[in-house]
Design a protein around this motif. Sequence first.
Motif, PDB file in Angstrom:
ATOM      1  N   TYR A  17       5.332  74.790 121.129  1.00 52.74           N
ATOM      2  CA  TYR A  17       4.992  74.238 120.188  1.00 52.74           C
ATOM      3  C   TYR A  17       4.462  76.212 118.912  1.00 52.74           C
ATOM      4  CZ  TYR A  17       0.626  74.294 116.314  1.00 52.74           C
ATOM      5  OH  TYR A  17       0.087  73.858 115.701  1.00 52.74           O
ATOM      6  N   ARG A  29      -0.776  81.171 107.035  1.00 54.26           N
ATOM      7  CA  ARG A  29      -2.155  81.688 107.877  1.00 54.26           C
ATOM      8  C   ARG A  29      -2.375  82.787 106.573  1.00 54.26           C
ATOM      9  NH1 ARG A  29      -1.878  78.873 112.582  1.00 54.26           N
ATOM     10  NH2 ARG A  29      -0.118  77.542 112.714  1.00 54.26           N
ATOM     11  N   GLY A  48      -9.814  73.861 116.687  1.00 49.36           N
ATOM     12  CA  GLY A  48      -8.775  73.029 116.733  1.00 49.36           C
ATOM     13  C   GLY A  48      -7.777  74.654 117.153  1.00 49.36           C
ATOM     14  N   ASP A  68     -10.963  73.644 121.545  1.00 53.23           N
ATOM     15  CA  ASP A  68     -10.066  73.358 121.279  1.00 53.23           C
ATOM     16  C   ASP A  68      -9.778  72.019 122.526  1.00 53.23           C
ATOM     17  OD1 ASP A  68      -6.809  73.040 120.148  1.00 53.23           O
ATOM     18  OD2 ASP A  68      -6.326  72.208 121.774  1.00 53.23           O
ATOM     19  N   LEU A  69      -9.259  71.021 121.865  1.00 50.66           N
ATOM     20  CA  LEU A  69      -9.216  69.703 123.405  1.00 50.66           C
ATOM     21  C   LEU A  69      -8.070  70.071 124.310  1.00 50.66           C
ATOM     22  CD1 LEU A  69      -9.048  66.010 122.015  1.00 50.66           C
ATOM     23  CD2 LEU A  69     -11.339  67.565 122.830  1.00 50.66           C
ATOM     24  N   ASP A  95     -14.683  69.188 122.132  1.00 44.00           N
ATOM     25  CA  ASP A  95     -14.284  68.332 121.084  1.00 44.00           C
ATOM     26  C   ASP A  95     -14.618  69.157 119.552  1.00 44.00           C
ATOM     27  OD1 ASP A  95     -14.267  66.297 119.832  1.00 44.00           O
ATOM     28  OD2 ASP A  95     -15.095  64.603 120.937  1.00 44.00           O
ATOM     29  N   ALA A  96     -13.857  69.077 118.654  1.00 39.95           N
ATOM     30  CA  ALA A  96     -15.086  69.735 117.212  1.00 39.95           C
ATOM     31  C   ALA A  96     -15.824  68.370 117.093  1.00 39.95           C
ATOM     32  CB  ALA A  96     -13.657  69.579 116.087  1.00 39.95           C
ATOM     33  N   ALA A 112      -7.040  76.002 110.484  1.00 38.30           N
ATOM     34  CA  ALA A 112      -6.018  75.436 109.867  1.00 38.30           C
ATOM     35  C   ALA A 112      -5.268  74.082 110.927  1.00 38.30           C
ATOM     36  CB  ALA A 112      -4.997  76.911 111.035  1.00 38.30           C
ATOM     37  N   TYR A 113      -3.913  74.096 110.074  1.00 38.82           N
ATOM     38  CA  TYR A 113      -3.380  72.836 110.334  1.00 38.82           C
ATOM     39  C   TYR A 113      -4.238  71.939 111.572  1.00 38.82           C
ATOM     40  CZ  TYR A 113      -0.892  76.425 107.919  1.00 38.82           C
ATOM     41  OH  TYR A 113      -0.254  77.035 107.017  1.00 38.82           O
TER      42      TYR A 113
HETATM   43  C1  LIG Z   1      -1.562  71.284 114.751  1.00 42.18           C
HETATM   44  S1  LIG Z   1      -2.713  72.077 115.804  1.00 42.18           S
HETATM   45  C2  LIG Z   1      -3.315  72.961 115.077  1.00 42.18           C
HETATM   46  C3  LIG Z   1      -3.542  74.494 116.050  1.00 42.18           C
HETATM   47  C4  LIG Z   1      -3.567  75.879 115.245  1.00 42.18           C
HETATM   48  N1  LIG Z   1      -4.883  75.701 114.458  1.00 42.18           N
HETATM   49  C5  LIG Z   1      -2.363  76.607 114.860  1.00 42.18           C
HETATM   50  O1  LIG Z   1      -3.169  76.824 113.665  1.00 42.18           O
HETATM   51  O2  LIG Z   1      -1.629  76.259 114.942  1.00 42.18           O
HETATM   52  C6  LIG Z   1      -4.662  70.631 116.390  1.00 42.18           C
HETATM   53  C7  LIG Z   1      -5.229  71.399 117.441  1.00 42.18           C
HETATM   54  O3  LIG Z   1      -6.184  70.403 117.203  1.00 42.18           O
HETATM   55  C8  LIG Z   1      -6.280  70.094 118.633  1.00 42.18           C
HETATM   56  N2  LIG Z   1      -7.378  69.127 117.709  1.00 42.18           N
HETATM   57  C9  LIG Z   1      -7.257  67.770 118.243  1.00 42.18           C
HETATM   58  N3  LIG Z   1      -8.894  66.660 117.540  1.00 42.18           N
HETATM   59  C10 LIG Z   1      -9.538  68.105 118.468  1.00 42.18           C
HETATM   60  C11 LIG Z   1     -10.574  67.650 118.604  1.00 42.18           C
HETATM   61  N4  LIG Z   1     -11.585  66.595 118.563  1.00 42.18           N
HETATM   62  N5  LIG Z   1     -11.319  68.580 118.549  1.00 42.18           N
HETATM   63  C12 LIG Z   1     -10.628  69.673 119.290  1.00 42.18           C
HETATM   64  N6  LIG Z   1      -9.370  70.200 118.923  1.00 42.18           N
HETATM   65  C13 LIG Z   1      -8.951  69.308 118.682  1.00 42.18           C
HETATM   66  C14 LIG Z   1      -5.186  69.950 118.914  1.00 42.18           C
HETATM   67  O4  LIG Z   1      -5.695  69.649 121.039  1.00 42.18           O
HETATM   68  C15 LIG Z   1      -4.643  71.333 118.886  1.00 42.18           C
HETATM   69  O5  LIG Z   1      -3.976  72.339 119.513  1.00 42.18           O
END
Ligand SMILES: C[S@@+](CC[C@H](N)C(=O)[O-])C[C@H]1O[C@@H](n2cnc3c(N)ncnc32)[C@H](O)[C@@H]1O
Length: 204
Positions: A17, A29, A48, A68-69, A95-96, A112-113
């Motif tokens: 990642y 960012r 997340g 985060d999940l 879970d968000a 963020a993203y």
């Molecule tokens: C594209 S990544 C972004 C990570 C970080 N925010 C960044 O800026 O790099 C998306 C993240 O959201 C998390 N995610 C997706 N669905 C989620 C949920 N329902 N609850 C919590 N986290 C979640 C994923 O596991 C992943 O780590």
Amino acid sequence: MTIDQIEKVYDRYSKVYDIIFGKIFANGREVGLQFLELFPGAQVLEVGVGTGLSLPLLSRNVEITGIDLSQDMLNRAQKRVTSLGFSDVRLFKMDATKLEFTDKSFDRVYAAYFISTVPDPVQVVREMKRVCRPGGYLVFLNHFQSEVPLVRLVEKLISPICARMGFRTDLNLQWLMHETGLKIEALDRTDFLGHWRAVRCINP
Ligand SMILES: C[S@@+](CC[C@H](N)C(=O)[O-])C[C@H]1O[C@@H](n2cnc3c(N)ncnc32)[C@H](O)[C@@H]1O
């Protein structure tokens, strides 16, 4: 994708990642940090949080909670926190769509993203609003659907394929604001094509 599938996808992404998404989102960012307008002692929630790429920017006399999940993404975030020596960061697997925090717990809630990676962005934003105090900021960094009809069509066509990779490309910002009762208070485009945006809303 289901929550379980998303968790597995990001568990797999965790190893690569930072290499893929570290530099390309670095500018966004910085804009996100400006939009947050942090102040000493602020309670900040990053939903997340992933591998914690934003944490080095955020951690300045503020209390950060990241959720985060994906446990593998969180493990990397924890390593970053430990190596940077931050003592004011708490990380939880959560879970968000069902945040385990009481109402009005945070001054800033940051996504963020992230918001285009969830199957139900409206429910997630409702939860972000619930845990943010009135007058607090909700800040989003994300790709949102283009206003250009041809680009919009391409985004719609490729979205089902991208969904299998863990994100969608057709999330409409105005629709999200309407469904969640939010208003855009500040907006900036964070890439030269203008498809990635920083958005700040004040929690009503
Ligand atoms: C594209 S990544 C972004 C990570 C970080 N925010 C960044 O800026 O790099 C998306 C993240 O959201 C998390 N995610 C997706 N669905 C989620 C949920 N329902 N609850 C919590 N986290 C979640 C994923 O596991 C992943 O780590």
